[in-house]
Design a protein around this motif. Structure first.
Motif, mmCIF file in Angstrom:
data_model
loop_
_atom_site.group_PDB
_atom_site.id
_atom_site.type_symbol
_atom_site.label_atom_id
_atom_site.label_comp_id
_atom_site.label_asym_id
_atom_site.label_seq_id
_atom_site.Cartn_x
_atom_site.Cartn_y
_atom_site.Cartn_z
ATOM 1 N N ALA A 42 -55.458 46.059 -5.785
ATOM 2 C CA ALA A 42 -54.829 45.558 -7.060
ATOM 3 C C ALA A 42 -54.659 44.015 -6.954
ATOM 4 O O ALA A 42 -54.745 43.547 -8.136
ATOM 5 C CB ALA A 42 -53.705 46.401 -7.445
ATOM 6 N N ALA A 43 -54.187 43.542 -5.988
ATOM 7 C CA ALA A 43 -53.891 41.869 -5.796
ATOM 8 C C ALA A 43 -55.297 41.364 -5.693
ATOM 9 O O ALA A 43 -55.126 40.290 -6.311
ATOM 10 C CB ALA A 43 -53.061 42.015 -4.449
ATOM 11 N N GLN A 44 -56.253 41.765 -5.083
ATOM 12 C CA GLN A 44 -57.525 41.056 -4.788
ATOM 13 C C GLN A 44 -58.553 41.977 -4.536
ATOM 14 O O GLN A 44 -58.453 42.551 -3.532
ATOM 15 C CB GLN A 44 -57.114 40.070 -3.931
ATOM 16 C CG GLN A 44 -58.567 39.004 -3.421
ATOM 17 C CD GLN A 44 -58.886 38.187 -4.809
ATOM 18 O OE1 GLN A 44 -58.183 37.560 -5.213
ATOM 19 N NE2 GLN A 44 -60.134 38.103 -5.267
ATOM 20 N N ALA A 45 -59.622 42.603 -5.406
ATOM 21 C CA ALA A 45 -60.434 43.542 -4.925
ATOM 22 C C ALA A 45 -61.487 43.002 -3.987
ATOM 23 O O ALA A 45 -62.022 42.059 -4.337
ATOM 24 C CB ALA A 45 -61.126 43.897 -6.397
ATOM 25 N N PRO A 46 -61.524 43.604 -3.086
ATOM 26 C CA PRO A 46 -62.688 43.007 -1.970
ATOM 27 C C PRO A 46 -64.186 43.519 -2.398
ATOM 28 O O PRO A 46 -64.236 44.353 -3.194
ATOM 29 C CB PRO A 46 -62.265 43.847 -0.673
ATOM 30 C CG PRO A 46 -61.571 45.140 -1.280
ATOM 31 C CD PRO A 46 -60.801 44.733 -2.416
ATOM 32 N N ASP A 47 -65.162 43.003 -1.807
ATOM 33 C CA ASP A 47 -66.332 43.418 -2.042
ATOM 34 C C ASP A 47 -66.784 44.825 -1.484
ATOM 35 O O ASP A 47 -67.620 45.588 -1.991
ATOM 36 C CB ASP A 47 -67.541 42.446 -1.487
ATOM 37 C CG ASP A 47 -67.185 41.056 -1.896
ATOM 38 O OD1 ASP A 47 -67.373 41.066 -3.123
ATOM 39 O OD2 ASP A 47 -67.151 40.058 -1.295
ATOM 40 N N MET A 61 -59.330 60.234 0.854
ATOM 41 C CA MET A 61 -59.681 61.005 -0.446
ATOM 42 C C MET A 61 -58.774 60.556 -1.665
ATOM 43 O O MET A 61 -59.032 60.301 -2.572
ATOM 44 C CB MET A 61 -59.886 62.388 -0.300
ATOM 45 C CG MET A 61 -60.951 62.720 0.442
ATOM 46 S SD MET A 61 -62.555 62.260 -0.325
ATOM 47 C CE MET A 61 -62.737 63.537 -1.755
ATOM 48 N N ASP A 62 -57.399 60.641 -1.220
ATOM 49 C CA ASP A 62 -56.343 60.342 -2.393
ATOM 50 C C ASP A 62 -56.535 58.838 -2.714
ATOM 51 O O ASP A 62 -56.496 58.479 -4.117
ATOM 52 C CB ASP A 62 -55.008 60.463 -1.780
ATOM 53 C CG ASP A 62 -54.611 61.963 -1.661
ATOM 54 O OD1 ASP A 62 -55.541 62.789 -2.317
ATOM 55 O OD2 ASP A 62 -53.792 62.354 -0.884
ATOM 56 N N PHE A 63 -56.754 57.760 -1.780
ATOM 57 C CA PHE A 63 -57.096 56.549 -2.172
ATOM 58 C C PHE A 63 -58.159 56.489 -3.235
ATOM 59 O O PHE A 63 -58.205 55.673 -4.068
ATOM 60 C CB PHE A 63 -57.312 55.611 -0.962
ATOM 61 C CG PHE A 63 -58.039 54.268 -1.368
ATOM 62 C CD1 PHE A 63 -56.914 53.373 -1.739
ATOM 63 C CD2 PHE A 63 -59.177 54.032 -1.031
ATOM 64 C CE1 PHE A 63 -57.557 52.096 -2.094
ATOM 65 C CE2 PHE A 63 -59.813 52.978 -1.353
ATOM 66 C CZ PHE A 63 -59.002 51.890 -1.826
ATOM 67 N N LEU A 64 -59.164 56.887 -2.787
ATOM 68 C CA LEU A 64 -60.630 57.072 -3.446
ATOM 69 C C LEU A 64 -60.264 57.384 -5.238
ATOM 70 O O LEU A 64 -60.691 56.765 -5.875
ATOM 71 C CB LEU A 64 -61.634 57.867 -2.949
ATOM 72 C CG LEU A 64 -63.068 57.578 -3.297
ATOM 73 C CD1 LEU A 64 -63.471 56.221 -3.272
ATOM 74 C CD2 LEU A 64 -64.112 58.346 -2.405
ATOM 75 N N ARG A 65 -59.565 58.408 -5.133
ATOM 76 C CA ARG A 65 -59.267 58.984 -6.441
ATOM 77 C C ARG A 65 -58.356 58.182 -7.303
ATOM 78 O O ARG A 65 -58.548 57.806 -8.414
ATOM 79 C CB ARG A 65 -58.445 60.541 -6.437
ATOM 80 C CG ARG A 65 -59.663 61.503 -5.943
ATOM 81 C CD ARG A 65 -58.733 62.798 -6.037
ATOM 82 N NE ARG A 65 -59.657 64.058 -5.124
ATOM 83 C CZ ARG A 65 -59.405 64.446 -3.960
ATOM 84 N NH1 ARG A 65 -58.258 63.779 -3.357
ATOM 85 N NH2 ARG A 65 -60.252 65.240 -3.325
ATOM 86 N N ALA A 66 -57.265 57.692 -6.489
ATOM 87 C CA ALA A 66 -56.370 56.607 -7.335
ATOM 88 C C ALA A 66 -57.148 55.331 -7.640
ATOM 89 O O ALA A 66 -56.931 54.889 -8.557
ATOM 90 C CB ALA A 66 -55.389 56.303 -6.269
ATOM 91 N N LEU A 67 -57.998 54.709 -6.663
ATOM 92 C CA LEU A 67 -59.005 53.732 -7.042
ATOM 93 C C LEU A 67 -59.718 53.841 -8.421
ATOM 94 O O LEU A 67 -59.891 53.011 -9.245
ATOM 95 C CB LEU A 67 -59.779 53.248 -5.958
ATOM 96 C CG LEU A 67 -60.659 52.101 -5.938
ATOM 97 C CD1 LEU A 67 -59.745 50.850 -6.364
ATOM 98 C CD2 LEU A 67 -61.580 51.756 -4.895
ATOM 99 N N VAL A 72 -58.691 48.353 -10.846
ATOM 100 C CA VAL A 72 -59.309 47.448 -10.046
ATOM 101 C C VAL A 72 -60.776 47.046 -10.421
ATOM 102 O O VAL A 72 -61.437 47.700 -10.706
ATOM 103 C CB VAL A 72 -59.293 48.075 -8.594
ATOM 104 C CG1 VAL A 72 -60.232 47.055 -7.564
ATOM 105 C CG2 VAL A 72 -57.707 48.253 -8.061
ATOM 106 N N SER A 73 -60.958 45.840 -10.440
ATOM 107 C CA SER A 73 -62.191 45.250 -11.139
ATOM 108 C C SER A 73 -62.607 43.861 -10.439
ATOM 109 O O SER A 73 -61.573 43.057 -10.323
ATOM 110 C CB SER A 73 -62.352 45.075 -12.573
ATOM 111 O OG SER A 73 -63.592 44.737 -13.071
ATOM 112 N N PRO A 74 -63.765 43.702 -9.854
ATOM 113 C CA PRO A 74 -64.783 44.732 -9.910
ATOM 114 C C PRO A 74 -64.682 45.702 -8.870
ATOM 115 O O PRO A 74 -63.944 45.431 -7.879
ATOM 116 C CB PRO A 74 -65.955 43.827 -9.618
ATOM 117 C CG PRO A 74 -65.465 42.589 -8.806
ATOM 118 C CD PRO A 74 -64.277 42.444 -9.285
#
Length: 121
Positions: A42-47, A61-67, A72-74
């Motif tokens: 959220a602070a700085q999206a990595p590649d 898996m919970d992180f992936l769903r929350a993301l 968060v972009s890109p």
């Protein structure tokens, strides 16, 4: 320079992944669980996010769903990195939005191949 967030509750795994990724010209940040990783994205999206499956606080898996639900972009490329090797686990990770999957333990050549597949090699 491409950026990668390594998310794993094992400090040793984070250190090994950092070493490999830095040798592949990535700037590397680390998070010990999915909650830290979500905050970092959220602070700085990595590649790229190199993501462990089993972690305390918030699993991969919970992180992936929350993301997926976040703004968060890109959206970073997600490579799951885990000991979970069952077909059902792989399918679940890909269905949840992972771009690729690598088994622990991994080496530079294996990780470099996965980065080629997701377009960051």
């Amino acid at each position: 320079m491409k950026t990668c967030l390594v998310v794993d509750d094992s400090k040793v795994i984070r250190k090994v992944a950092r070493h490999i990724l830095e040798s592949l010209a990535f700037r590397v940040e680390e998070a010990a669980d999915g909650r830290e990783a979500l905050d970092a994205c959220a602070a700085q999206a990595p590649d790229l996010v190199l993501l462990d499956w089993n972690m305390p606080v918030m699993s991969g898996m919970d992180f992936l769903r929350a993301l997926g639900l976040s703004s968060v972009s890109p959206r970073p490329k997600i490579v799951f990195c885990t000991t979970e090797n069952g077909h059902a686990h792989i399918r679940a990770a890909l269905d949840a939005g992972a771009d690729e999957y690598v088994m622990k333990p991994f080496d530079r050549e294996t990780l470099a191949g996965k980065l080629q597949i997701v377009g960051l090699g």
